[in-house]
Design an enzyme around this catalytic site. Sequence first.
Site, PDB file in Angstrom:
ATOM      1  N   CYS A  70       1.278  -1.079   0.358  1.00  5.48           N
ATOM      2  CA  CYS A  70      -0.187   0.138  -0.239  1.00  5.48           C
ATOM      3  C   CYS A  70       1.139   0.965   0.428  1.00  5.48           C
ATOM      4  O   CYS A  70       1.755   1.267   0.242  1.00  5.48           O
ATOM      5  CB  CYS A  70      -0.727   0.138   0.851  1.00  5.48           C
ATOM      6  N   ARG A 124       4.336   0.550  -5.613  1.00 11.79           N
ATOM      7  CA  ARG A 124       4.596  -0.380  -5.089  1.00 11.79           C
ATOM      8  C   ARG A 124       3.640  -1.238  -4.822  1.00 11.79           C
ATOM      9  O   ARG A 124       3.645  -2.172  -4.374  1.00 11.79           O
ATOM     10  CB  ARG A 124       4.339   0.887  -3.352  1.00 11.79           C
ATOM     11  N   TRP A 182      -3.106  -2.499  -1.559  1.00 12.22           N
ATOM     12  CA  TRP A 182      -2.162  -3.734  -1.843  1.00 12.22           C
ATOM     13  C   TRP A 182      -3.297  -4.608  -1.119  1.00 12.22           C
ATOM     14  O   TRP A 182      -3.127  -4.383  -0.105  1.00 12.22           O
ATOM     15  CB  TRP A 182      -1.013  -4.050  -1.782  1.00 12.22           C
ATOM     16  N   ASN A 215      -0.971   1.247   5.758  1.00 14.02           N
ATOM     17  CA  ASN A 215      -0.583   0.373   5.211  1.00 14.02           C
ATOM     18  C   ASN A 215      -0.071  -0.354   6.631  1.00 14.02           C
ATOM     19  O   ASN A 215       0.985  -0.502   7.028  1.00 14.02           O
ATOM     20  CB  ASN A 215       0.521   1.052   4.287  1.00 14.02           C
ATOM     21  N   GLY A 216      -0.244  -1.962   6.232  1.00 13.64           N
ATOM     22  CA  GLY A 216      -0.199  -3.061   6.953  1.00 13.64           C
ATOM     23  C   GLY A 216      -0.844  -4.361   7.639  1.00 13.64           C
ATOM     24  O   GLY A 216      -1.740  -3.935   6.591  1.00 13.64           O
ATOM     25  N   GLU A 227      18.742 -16.248 -10.153  1.00 13.25           N
ATOM     26  CA  GLU A 227      18.462 -15.606  -9.962  1.00 13.25           C
ATOM     27  C   GLU A 227      17.742 -14.496 -11.411  1.00 13.25           C
ATOM     28  O   GLU A 227      16.972 -13.980 -11.810  1.00 13.25           O
ATOM     29  CB  GLU A 227      19.840 -14.322  -9.783  1.00 13.25           C
ATOM     30  N   LYS A 268      13.915 -13.036 -12.286  1.00 11.94           N
ATOM     31  CA  LYS A 268      13.861 -11.716 -13.263  1.00 11.94           C
ATOM     32  C   LYS A 268      12.431 -12.050 -14.821  1.00 11.94           C
ATOM     33  O   LYS A 268      11.713 -11.825 -14.697  1.00 11.94           O
ATOM     34  CB  LYS A 268      14.959 -11.873 -13.777  1.00 11.94           C
ATOM     35  N   GLU A 287       9.201 -13.257 -12.408  1.00 13.11           N
ATOM     36  CA  GLU A 287       8.521 -12.025 -12.091  1.00 13.11           C
ATOM     37  C   GLU A 287       7.806 -11.318 -12.695  1.00 13.11           C
ATOM     38  O   GLU A 287       6.694  -9.941 -12.494  1.00 13.11           O
ATOM     39  CB  GLU A 287       9.044 -11.966 -11.171  1.00 13.11           C
ATOM     40  N   HIS A 316      19.070 -35.577 -11.016  1.00 14.72           N
ATOM     41  CA  HIS A 316      18.148 -36.609  -9.709  1.00 14.72           C
ATOM     42  C   HIS A 316      16.621 -36.106 -10.094  1.00 14.72           C
ATOM     43  O   HIS A 316      16.067 -35.953  -8.886  1.00 14.72           O
ATOM     44  CB  HIS A 316      18.930 -35.719  -8.295  1.00 14.72           C
ATOM     45  N   LYS A 323       6.735  -3.566  -4.580  1.00 13.60           N
ATOM     46  CA  LYS A 323       8.374  -3.863  -4.669  1.00 13.60           C
ATOM     47  C   LYS A 323       8.572  -4.177  -3.314  1.00 13.60           C
ATOM     48  O   LYS A 323      10.261  -4.272  -3.389  1.00 13.60           O
ATOM     49  CB  LYS A 323       8.263  -2.252  -5.246  1.00 13.60           C
TER      50      LYS A 323
HETATM   51  C1  AGP Z   1      13.094  -8.800  -6.632  1.00 19.12           C
HETATM   52  O1  AGP Z   1      13.298  -8.751  -8.250  1.00 19.12           O
HETATM   53  C2  AGP Z   1      12.039  -9.128  -6.304  1.00 19.12           C
HETATM   54  N1  AGP Z   1      11.741  -7.782  -6.650  1.00 19.12           N
HETATM   55  C3  AGP Z   1      11.816  -9.645  -4.572  1.00 19.12           C
HETATM   56  O2  AGP Z   1      12.082 -11.093  -4.788  1.00 19.12           O
HETATM   57  C4  AGP Z   1      12.301  -8.346  -3.756  1.00 19.12           C
HETATM   58  O3  AGP Z   1      14.371  -8.709  -3.697  1.00 19.12           O
HETATM   59  C5  AGP Z   1      12.179  -9.318  -2.362  1.00 19.12           C
HETATM   60  O4  AGP Z   1      11.049  -8.657  -2.107  1.00 19.12           O
HETATM   61  C6  AGP Z   1      13.540  -8.136  -1.076  1.00 19.12           C
HETATM   62  O5  AGP Z   1      13.049  -7.095  -1.512  1.00 19.12           O
HETATM   63  P1  AGP Z   1      13.811  -6.227  -0.756  1.00 19.12           P
HETATM   64  O6  AGP Z   1      15.356  -6.056  -0.971  1.00 19.12           O
HETATM   65  O7  AGP Z   1      13.908  -5.113  -0.298  1.00 19.12           O
HETATM   66  O8  AGP Z   1      14.617  -6.769   1.330  1.00 19.12           O
END
Ligand code: AGP
Length: 608
Positions: free
Chosen positions: A2, A27, A75, A101-102, A481, A485, A488, A504, A603
């Site tokens: 949020c 966000r 959100w 927010n929370g 990683e 990418k 997501e 395996h 985010k």
């Molecule tokens: C990665 O592309 C994502 N945005 C997500 O995995 C992110 O790295 C993760 O939520 C951790 O966020 P932070 O680094 O702000 O703690």
Amino acid sequence: MCGIVGYIGNRPAAPIVLDGLAKLEYRGYDSAGIAVFDGDKINVVKTAGRLKALEELTHDGQTTPGFVGIGHTRWATHGAPNDTNAHPHFNEQETIAVVHNGIIENYTQIKEKLVNKGYHFASDTDTEVLVQLIDYYYKGNPLEAITKVMHRVEGSYALGIMFADHPENVYAVRKDSPLVVGKSDEGCFIASDVPAILKYTRDIYFIDNQEVVVLEQGNVRFYSVDEEEIKKESTHIEWDAEAVAKGGYEHFMMKEMHEQPKAVKETFEKHLNGNEIVVDELKLSDDEIRALKKIHIVACGTAYHAGIAAKYIIEKMARVPVEVDTASEFRYRDPIIEEGALVIVISQSGETADTLQALRDSKKKGANVMAIVNVVGSSIAREADSVMYTWAGPEIAVASTKAYSAQLIALYLIAMKFARARSTVSEEEFINILTDLKKLPDQIELLLGNKERIQRFANRYVGAKSIFFIGRGLDYSLSLEGSLKLKEISYVHSEGYAAGELKHGPISLIEEGTLVMAALTQEDLYAKTVSNIKEVKARGAFVLALTNTGHSDIEDTADYVIYIPVTNRYFTNSLAIIPLQLFAYYVAVGKGCDVDKPRNLAKSVTVE
Ligand code: AGP
């Protein structure tokens, strides 16, 4: 997550609030709303969908006149993303409005008690419990009612609150969810993040847990949960509004990928004094570094993948055992943290709930905690014992790119500092490693210049159903990683897998034409991974090999090859990740996905 924006001052509030919410869209959200005091009452307009719908409903704020307002992008956590559940929420008399927010962990118990006292609820949200409980305690003194609620509720919250009979104020509260305050000649502001109000002020106050903020016309006051006034100093923010604009790129993600050379350079330059490595706030002497028996690295998502890379590097270079955990697992397995152990938490936002809690649990267990964070003044930065900032600048795209690259640099520097203190590398080796580190920005630039070739290749896989990323050692951390990418932002399923593990089980998934992205940057593991390439090719896979310039022999085995410039064996992720970021980006663009704001994602995950 949020987004919250609030304003009180000498300008119409609605356009400022809507503009701030637009800066917080990154966000992630699914509904939006605004509350403005019009001189007589609080007007609330809210709707499911994008902010544009709210802007249309309010004619860009024209239909909600007034100089005091709060706004919210939601959100959804409790309750579907619809008009009723959107914030702000009113009490029944519509004299108090709240944005949140929370998550309120004990909202059902409180709701039950309020219903028994005759309260009626319009929504399915936990937030509505907050505004009704404020109403329950409110006897004319907002601060008293707010602090009573703070003593009663459990969970995380950043709140913006308005009282119709106190239109000269906006109230805000923070516990575990991010909140900042701004002040300028034109008014006072609250926001979930600095970019929302940077256009209006650079003087920002960072709010600590359980603090209450009272915005007045031209002044801000801070109080503890016990209603004691607190003095706070503001921080002058250096980076400019441009940093949170797209700068001519189609997406923030492409802009931020191109900012990686600068993010890498700034991060190592800010931590070098000649050949000395300087950690911003390090509470760990060289003797303590020499005495280190164990390092725990804890993070989420991309930051976790940087931590896995660091395990290989720190163990190899500094000869300290390293254990890496996702924060959501670490905090619930009652981890054994040895006396004198160092816990390193990594977080771009510095607000990730699981990582923040892992930090707190580690401190409770007596660990020395170092944070690698990209946001100055964030919760994790403020609560860690030592802090090493990554100087990537604000990262807006949900998919982390330049922050990951900067996290790698911070982790390389820590490994190098520890190795030097523990004499596990000679001075000559140290200087050679440092020389290689300084070449990375130009080498990253070179790889970014190769993006058209990656785009052509990615276009072939816009329709892919599943893609494998495989590697050994550091290339395994890279594969994780690269896979994240792709997943997501393009919603294409993929797996990042240890190349030696395929046989395996997962190799049964390889069919004719399955794309396998194989990374072979580690010279000592090259031949082994070539064998794994042959294994998958024998089952019909199409293999893209990612390897160091000079290994043209790979063209006899792989179907497509991308070369990266030769660098130090420790630093290959910093280069090999560039083609994988670009690949994910172009597949997502090819599929018409919302690259910067992928579905279901936020985010900063400030809730569990
Ligand atoms: C990665 O592309 C994502 N945005 C997500 O995995 C992110 O790295 C993760 O939520 C951790 O966020 P932070 O680094 O702000 O703690």
